[in-house]
Design an enzyme around this catalytic site. Structure first.
Site, PDB file in Angstrom:
ATOM      1  CD  GLU A   1      -2.998  -1.104   2.246  1.00  0.00           C
ATOM      2  OE1 GLU A   1      -2.608  -0.616   3.330  1.00  0.00           O
ATOM      3  OE2 GLU A   1      -4.105  -1.635   2.097  1.00  0.00           O
TER       4      GLU A   1
ATOM      5  CD  GLU B   1       4.730 -20.660  12.083  1.00  0.00           C
ATOM      6  OE1 GLU B   1       4.878 -20.641  13.319  1.00  0.00           O
ATOM      7  OE2 GLU B   1       3.735 -20.174  11.511  1.00  0.00           O
TER       8      GLU B   1
END
Length: 265
Positions: free
Chosen positions: A77, A108
Site C-alpha cells: 500500500e 515458519e
C-alpha cells in the site's frame, strides 16, 4: 505466552450471533489502549526507519501466516498511497507468495529461510528489517533477525507477548501485549489488529517525515483510477482555491498532485 492463554469467554458454540459479535467487539476495544502504551517503542522504531530511508535504505518485513500477510499488505500500500518506488518497502512471508493465500506446511519453522529470502533482495546495512510475529517465537523471523544483526543491519519487531525470543534479537522491539484471544490462540484477531495498527503508524509516520504528505494530503499518491483522479483534483482545488476544470487541467498537464500544486502557486 499470553496470546495462547485460554479465552475469557466460554461455550462459544452456545452463544447467539449478537452475543458472539458483542464479545469480539468488547475485546477489540482493548487493542488501541495496548498500542498507546507502546508509543515510545514505536517512536524509536520510526526514528530508526526514517534515518535509514533518508540515506537511501529500504524497509523490509518478515513474518509468517497472518503476521507475514500484514507486512505484505502494508508494503503493497505504500507506493499507491505515497508515490514511493515499489521496492522501498518489501514484505516477505514464510513459504513465499503461495503462503499469501494459503498456508504452507512448516514454512515458519525453518530459521534459515528468511535470510535466504532477504539475500534475494540484496539487503544491506543501509536497510531496516522488522520481524512481525504475534507469538514472538517464530523461527523464520528469529533466524532472519539474527542473521541481519550479525551483518550490522538494524532490526525491529512487532510482537504480542512480553520478553519474547523475537524481541531479544531486535534493536527496536515493539511489544503490544494483547492478552487472550476471543477464540483461544487465534492471533488473527486481537493480535493481528494490534499489528496492523502499529504497521499503519510505522509507515504513515515515516512517509510524513520523509515529506510524502503536504498538509494532510497524499500529494504523491498514484493516480491509478477515476476515484483517485477525482480526489487529486479536489486536493488541488482546495489548495489553490481554483475551480474543478482548472484543477483537472493542471493535474493532466503535470501528472501529479504535488507538481500541479507547485505549478499553480
Amino acid at each position: 505466552m499470553t496470546t495462547e492463554s485460554p479465552s475469557n469467554f466460554h461455550d462459544l458454540e452456545t452463544l447467539s450471533t449478537r452475543e458472539l459479535l458483542a464479545g469480539i467487539n468488547s475485546v477489540d476495544q482493548t487493542v488501541p489502549q495496548v498500542v498507546a502504551g507502546a508509543l515510545p517503542q514505536i517512536e524509536a522504531l520510526v526514528e530508526a526507519t526514517v534515518a535509514r530511508l533518508q540515506r537511501g535504505g529500504r524497509l523490509f518485513y518478515i513474518g509468517a501466516g497472518t503476521s507475514g500477510r500484514l507486512g505484505i499488505l502494508d508494503a503493497s500500500e505504500c507506493p499507491p498511497t505515497f508515490g514511493v518506488p515499489a521496492g522501498l518497502v518489501v514484505g516477505l512471508i514464510a513459504g513465499g507468495d503461495t503462503a499469501i493465500r494459503q498456508a504452507v506446511e512448516n514454512a515458519e519453522d525453518d530459521p534459515r529461510q528468511a535470510w535466504l529470502d532477504l539475500q534475494a533482495h540484496h539487503i544491506t546495512a543501509d536497510d531496516m528489517l522488522v520481524g512481525i510475529a504475534a507469538s514472538g517465537r517464530t523461527p523464520y523471523v528469529i533466524g532472519g533477525l539474527e542473521q541481519a544483526r550479525l551483518r550490522g543491519i538494524a532490526t525491529g519487531c512487532i510482537v504480542c507477548n512480553p520478553a519474547s525470543a523475537v524481541a531479544a534479537v531486535a534493536d527496536f522491539p515493539v511489544e503490544v501485549v494483547t492478552g487472550p484471544e476471543f477464540v483461544t490462540g487465534s492471533t488473527r484477531l486481537k493480535a493481528g489488529t494490534a499489528q496492523k495498527l502499529v504497521l499503519n503508524m510505522l509507515t504513515t509516520a515515516t512517509m510524513i517525515r520523509l515529506g510524502r504528505v503536504k498538509g494532510n494530503k497524499m500529494v504523491d499518491m498514484q493516480l491509478s483510477n477515476h476515484k483517485l483522479v477525482d480526489r487529486g483534483e479536489k486536493m488541488i482545488m482546495d489548495e489553490l482555491g481554483i475551480p474543478q476544470a482548472e484543477a483537472a487541467a493542471l493535474l493532466q498537464q503535470h501528472g501529479s498532485v504535488r507538481a500541479a500544486i507547485e505549478a499553480g502557486q
